[in-house]
Write an enzyme that holds these catalytic residues in place. Structure first.
Site: not given
Length: 385
Positions: A156-158
């Site tokens: 995901g976003c990390y």
């Protein structure tokens, strides 16, 4: 064994980005979304969605999924229809292709033969398959069959911070290594029609876009053949924020990727980010957060606003994050690398002394499921005009 390791820190040597051609204009998206999902009768929900879009500070986004795809796969627009197979059939093809486009741009900027690439890292939360997107991307690029590959799904976003951390470790511990690190997400995995009982879905439909970014990372740049560092990767770290379980998540179900986002995420990040900064910068002797440049994943406007307020940052510290959010939306893992690319380009265009907006030291942050925070201490390089 030290002769097998590089001397000095790893650096980003090139950056490439790519987006699908199809563009969604945010002002027009509520009408488009409720029309293509055959939900125009849900007038009150549409007005709620319009307000979410208006507050997003997003101007436009790129999206692979278009009306032609929806006509071919009409079940995708229904809220809980079993559509995982149809989504995966598209994404196992399209994710490596878009990733390849970003890689090709990075390789072109790097200026070296692709035969010098020793490692490939690929991350995506959009699809899962065997062999993975790393394999297909390597084949599309024509990389050596002996390239050492790492595939990471569902970060995901990390994930943009994660690929830099792993690329740094590989480059510094394998003398001569050149690591191609790729992030790619296509949000066809979570597109579906609205529901009165699922307001989190509306947030996802309003903010997410499609994109891919690639970087080439290596230590000891060979300037004799034209290699030039853009940013040094000085140190890395990862942490799970306290009392954050369940605040950001994604779950693969028969209906596709189901997205969770709790309203407390901006507060959790802003309340904990200074501790991450202190741990990272105390060894360097830095405690003024306005004296560094920022490469921050723009998960949403509220996150940037809360962090800026909490740390008393000047309004220009997130100018690159806000620009990427406005022009592309949240592209998950690749977004922070788009911000890195925007920063170095703007620094050059504005005549700054370094690739980091004229500052020597900076920080890269990725935020995502867990709630997990990735951080990279980054050092800029002087710009030669």
């Amino acid at each position: 064994m030290n002769h097998l390791r590089a001397e000095g820190p790893a650096s980003v040597l090139a950056i490439g980005t790519a987006n699908p051609e199809n563009i969604l204009i945010q002002d027009e998206f509520p009408d488009y979304y409720f029309r293509v999902t055959k939900s125009e009768h849900m007038t009150q929900l549409k007005e709620k969605f319009r307000k979410i879009c208006d507050k997003s500070m997003i101007r436009k986004r790129n999206c692979f999924l278009n009306e032609e795809h929806l006509k071919q796969n009409p079940r995708l627009v229904e809220h809980e229809m079993q559509t995982l197979d149809a989504r995966q059939d598209m994404l196992v093809v399209e994710v490596p292709k878009l990733g390849k486009d970003a890689c090709a741009k990075a390789i072109k900027e790097w200026g070296q033969p692709k035969s010098k690439i020793t490692h490939l890292i690929f991350t995506s939360a959009s699809t899962t398959d065997m062999p993975g997107a790393d394999y297909h991307c390597a084949k599309l690029l024509g990389l050596s069959p002996s390239v050492k590959r790492v595939m990471m799904y569902q970060l995901g976003c990390y994930g943009g911070g994660t690929v830099l951390r792993i690329a740094k470790d590989i480059a510094e511990n394998n003398k001569g290594a050149r690591v191609l690190a790729v992030c790619c997400d296509i949000m066809a995995c979570l597109f579906r029609g609205p529901s009165d009982s699922d307001l989190e879905l509306l947030v996802g439909q309003a903010i997410f876009g499609d994109g891919a970014a690639a970087v080439i990372v290596g230590a000891e740049p060979d300037e004799s053949v034209g290699e030039r560092p853009i940013f040094e990767l000085v140190s890395t770290g990862q942490t799970i924020l306290p009392n954050s379980e369940g605040t950001i998540g994604g779950h693969i179900r028969e209906a596709g990727l189901i997205f969770d986002l709790h309203k407390d995420v901006p507060m959790l990040i802003s309340n904990n980010i200074e501790k991450c900064l202190i741990e990272a910068f105390t060894p360097i002797g830095i405690s003024d957060w306005n004296s560094i440049f920022w490469i921050t994943h723009p998960g949403g406007k509220a996150i940037l606003d809360k962090v800026e307020e909490k740390l008393h940052l000047k309004s220009d510290k997130f100018v690159d994050s806000r620009h990427v959010l406005s022009e592309h939306g949240n592209m998950s893992s690749s977004t922070v690398l788009f911000v890195m690319d925007e920063l170095r380009k703007r620094s050059l265009e504005e005549g700054k002394s370094t690739t980091g907006d004229g500052f020597e030291w900076g920080v890269l942050f990725g935020f995502g499921p867990g709630l997990t925070v990735e951080r990279v201490v980054v050092r800029s390089v002087p710009i030669k005009y």
